[in-house]
Design a protein around this motif. Structure first.
Motif, PDB file in Angstrom:
ATOM      1  N   ALA A   1       0.808  -1.225   0.000  1.00  0.00           N
ATOM      2  CA  ALA A   1       0.000   0.000   0.000  1.00  0.00           C
ATOM      3  C   ALA A   1       0.837   1.270   0.000  1.00  0.00           C
ATOM      4  N   CYS A   2       2.074   1.186   0.456  1.00  0.00           N
ATOM      5  CA  CYS A   2       2.887   2.404   0.624  1.00  0.00           C
ATOM      6  C   CYS A   2       3.219   3.050  -0.717  1.00  0.00           C
ATOM      7  N   PRO A   3       2.758   4.277  -0.954  1.00  0.00           N
ATOM      8  CA  PRO A   3       3.037   4.938  -2.238  1.00  0.00           C
ATOM      9  C   PRO A   3       4.473   5.460  -2.330  1.00  0.00           C
ATOM     10  N   SER A   4       5.198   5.454  -1.193  1.00  0.00           N
ATOM     11  CA  SER A   4       6.582   5.936  -1.183  1.00  0.00           C
ATOM     12  C   SER A   4       7.597   4.799  -1.276  1.00  0.00           C
TER      13      SER A   4
ATOM     14  N   ALA B   1       3.383   6.608  14.841  1.00  0.00           N
ATOM     15  CA  ALA B   1       4.725   6.343  15.348  1.00  0.00           C
ATOM     16  C   ALA B   1       5.791   6.871  14.399  1.00  0.00           C
ATOM     17  N   ILE B   2       5.602   6.643  13.099  1.00  0.00           N
ATOM     18  CA  ILE B   2       6.572   7.104  12.107  1.00  0.00           C
ATOM     19  C   ILE B   2       6.609   8.630  12.065  1.00  0.00           C
ATOM     20  N   ARG B   3       5.449   9.258  12.165  1.00  0.00           N
ATOM     21  CA  ARG B   3       5.389  10.728  12.185  1.00  0.00           C
ATOM     22  C   ARG B   3       6.190  11.287  13.357  1.00  0.00           C
ATOM     23  N   LYS B   4       6.039  10.674  14.515  1.00  0.00           N
ATOM     24  CA  LYS B   4       6.754  11.130  15.708  1.00  0.00           C
ATOM     25  C   LYS B   4       8.257  10.978  15.524  1.00  0.00           C
ATOM     26  N   CYS B   5       8.697   9.846  14.938  1.00  0.00           N
ATOM     27  CA  CYS B   5      10.123   9.623  14.722  1.00  0.00           C
ATOM     28  C   CYS B   5      10.673  10.607  13.689  1.00  0.00           C
ATOM     29  N   LYS B   6       9.898  10.900  12.646  1.00  0.00           N
ATOM     30  CA  LYS B   6      10.317  11.900  11.662  1.00  0.00           C
ATOM     31  C   LYS B   6      10.535  13.254  12.317  1.00  0.00           C
TER      32      LYS B   6
ATOM     33  N   CYS C   1       8.630   9.061   4.126  1.00  0.00           N
ATOM     34  CA  CYS C   1       7.209   8.825   4.430  1.00  0.00           C
ATOM     35  C   CYS C   1       6.416  10.120   4.274  1.00  0.00           C
ATOM     36  N   ILE C   2       5.280  10.063   3.588  1.00  0.00           N
ATOM     37  CA  ILE C   2       4.441  11.252   3.408  1.00  0.00           C
ATOM     38  C   ILE C   2       3.291  11.290   4.408  1.00  0.00           C
ATOM     39  N   GLU C   3       3.280  10.340   5.343  1.00  0.00           N
ATOM     40  CA  GLU C   3       2.301  10.306   6.441  1.00  0.00           C
ATOM     41  C   GLU C   3       0.870  10.226   5.936  1.00  0.00           C
ATOM     42  N   CYS C   4       0.668   9.481   4.858  1.00  0.00           N
ATOM     43  CA  CYS C   4      -0.657   9.401   4.245  1.00  0.00           C
ATOM     44  C   CYS C   4      -1.617   8.497   5.014  1.00  0.00           C
ATOM     45  N   GLY C   5      -1.070   7.561   5.807  1.00  0.00           N
ATOM     46  CA  GLY C   5      -1.920   6.677   6.605  1.00  0.00           C
ATOM     47  C   GLY C   5      -2.316   5.384   5.924  1.00  0.00           C
ATOM     48  N   CYS C   6      -1.814   5.131   4.708  1.00  0.00           N
ATOM     49  CA  CYS C   6      -2.201   3.908   3.991  1.00  0.00           C
ATOM     50  C   CYS C   6      -1.795   2.651   4.755  1.00  0.00           C
ATOM     51  N   CYS C   7      -0.608   2.671   5.366  1.00  0.00           N
ATOM     52  CA  CYS C   7      -0.121   1.487   6.078  1.00  0.00           C
ATOM     53  C   CYS C   7      -1.024   1.148   7.262  1.00  0.00           C
ATOM     54  N   SER C   8      -1.400   2.160   8.037  1.00  0.00           N
ATOM     55  CA  SER C   8      -2.289   1.923   9.173  1.00  0.00           C
ATOM     56  C   SER C   8      -3.662   1.453   8.709  1.00  0.00           C
ATOM     57  N   TYR C   9      -4.107   1.979   7.574  1.00  0.00           N
ATOM     58  CA  TYR C   9      -5.437   1.637   7.052  1.00  0.00           C
ATOM     59  C   TYR C   9      -5.546   0.162   6.683  1.00  0.00           C
ATOM     60  N   VAL C  10      -4.495  -0.393   6.061  1.00  0.00           N
ATOM     61  CA  VAL C  10      -4.577  -1.774   5.582  1.00  0.00           C
ATOM     62  C   VAL C  10      -4.098  -2.799   6.608  1.00  0.00           C
TER      63      VAL C  10
ATOM     64  N   THR D   1      18.583   3.309  12.350  1.00  0.00           N
ATOM     65  CA  THR D   1      17.866   2.358  11.497  1.00  0.00           C
ATOM     66  C   THR D   1      16.749   3.051  10.736  1.00  0.00           C
ATOM     67  N   PHE D   2      16.051   3.966  11.408  1.00  0.00           N
ATOM     68  CA  PHE D   2      14.963   4.713  10.774  1.00  0.00           C
ATOM     69  C   PHE D   2      15.473   5.475   9.554  1.00  0.00           C
TER      70      PHE D   2
END
Length: 436
Positions: A373-376, A422-427, A403-412, A394-395
């Protein structure tokens, strides 16, 4: 039909409001202007308590090059300059004005001759009007348009995808202000002599496609491009890749690949600023979801209280469980409706159920859906693990900043893991370390 790799197809929910014409609302009695309504430096107040202001009065000036002016959307008296809460729950400086209800204006209607204005004069008018990107990010538009070598811009793209579920404000603008939208794009093309204009619209918006294709039929430099309906088709990187074949990364800007991209509302604001010196003092919002009594599209004056907006259109149902500012994929869950509308406010969504709260995260089953699902083209599950461990090295190695923080990964994710948060916070952590 050409499209990008990845993405998802969530329920779009647009039937609530897609046929509802935009209604104009007056402002609340107390109007609050937050000083950071854009990316960059906060605006700096230029008014004092007890000052009288009118519609269009400059109340805060840009605090730097990447910043924006703020004009009053009402007439009245400055009551306070204090900290106020924004949609994310943070407190920031704000100018509070008591609305007298008269809407006495400093602005006089007139029309500029576009052909006699220089490149610099057009950019200055956009800056003076306080125009920012109205698609969500809020990047000051005069900065985006003011490129050093205008002749190297090859594409001016109007983002009419509006891929976020439920939102229909841009769709309604494409129908109700279609001629002005084309005019706005033509004005933008006067800035870039070698560019062509594309209006990108997802194929589920057939009426908008038909209307704009008809208007652009004899425009040599403008064409309507039909896009596959898929989230996040409206993402800047996805849009550029699909329409031009060129790719961006997190270290690049659209102008690095010869593109300027603005959403529908921003193009209309650019047109109003350059042609009429009209300040940006309102935004069109979609009020929708099964928790609202009267789903609708409304033009809201900046600074108006969210609670006032909702109540003026029939209020909430009694069993509302979740309220979101913005779209359901990238929006912010609200803890209170007593926050002011800003230039980038796009919607208020109210739902009688909270799908996220009902599903507790479980262990990852290594299904790989997040990767598909990740467009990036990232590996969200591994980025999520690195984020939880605060493993910055590692990140970065896993290209987490892409990551563009689109939410596709969480959605699927069948394990219902909130990877995007979590990724947004690390970014944010990585960006903070880089600044230091």
């Amino acid at each position: 039909m050409i499209t990008f790799r990845g993405g998802v197809h969530p329920y779009d929910g647009k039937e609530y409001t897609k046929d509802k014409q935009i209604e104009k609302l007056e402002a609340s009695q107390e109007v609050v202007f937050l000083m950071k309504q854009h990316i960059g430096a906060p605006s700096i107040p230029v008014v004092k308590v007890k000052d009288e202001v009118h519609v269009g009065t400059l109340i805060a000036q840009a605090g730097g090059y990447v910043s924006a002016n703020i004009m009053s959307s009402v007439s009245g008296i400055v009551k306070r300059i204090e900290k106020r809460q924004d949609a994310s729950g943070h407190y920031q400086d704000a100018v509070v004005i008591e609305n007298d209800g008269n809407y006495t204006s400093d602005y006089e209607a007139h029309e500029n001759n576009i052909d006699t204005l220089t490149f610099e004069e057009k950019i200055e008018k956009v800056k003076e009007a306080g125009v920012v990107g109205l698609g969500g990010a809020g990047f000051p538009t005069h900065v985006k348009l003011n490129v050093k070598e205008p002749e190297k811009i090859e594409y001016v793209i109007v983002n009419g995808a509006e891929c976020e579920p439920y939102l229909t404000s841009d769709y309604r603008l494409m129908l109700e202000r279609s001629k002005e939208l084309v005019e706005g794009l033509k004005i933008m093309l006067t800035l870039y002599p070698h560019a062509v204009g594309y209006i990108g619209i997802e194929d589920n918006k057939k009426e908008a496609i038909h209307t704009l294709e008809k208007l652009c039929a004899h425009e040599e430099r403008i064409s309507v491009k039909v896009l596959k309906t898929k989230y996040p088709q409206g993402g800047e990187r996805m849009l550029i890749e699909v329409l031009t074949g060129r790719r961006l990364n997190s270290k690049m800007l659209p102008l690095d690949v010869g593109c300027i991209v603005d959403n529908v509302a921003t193009v209309l604001a650019i047109r109003d600023a350059i042609k009429y010196d009209r300040p940006l003092i309102s935004t069109v919002m979609t009020l929708t979801g099964d928790g609202l009594n009267t789903p609708c599209n409304v033009e809201v004056l900046v600074g108006t209280d969210f609670q006032f907006i909702v109540e003026s259109r029939g209020g909430l149902k009694e069993n509302v469980k979740k309220i979101i500012s913005g779209g359901p994929m990238m929006g912010i869950s609200l803890i209170s409706l007593h926050i002011p509308a800003v230039k980038t406010s796009s919607s208020i969504l109210a739902f009688t159920h909270d799908e996220v709260a009902l599903n507790m995260p479980t262990v990852c089953i290594r299904c790989g859906r997040c990767i598909d699902a990740c467009p990036s083209h990232l590996i969200p599950q591994k980025l999520y693990q690195a984020s939880l461990k605060n493993d910055i090295n590692t990140f970065i190695q896993l290209n987490g900043m892409e990551c563009i923080e689109c939410g596709c990964c969480s959605y699927v994710c069948p394990a219902k893991r909130n990877m995007t948060q979590a990724i947004r916070k690390c970014k944010s952590t990585v960006a903070s370390l880089k600044r230091k």
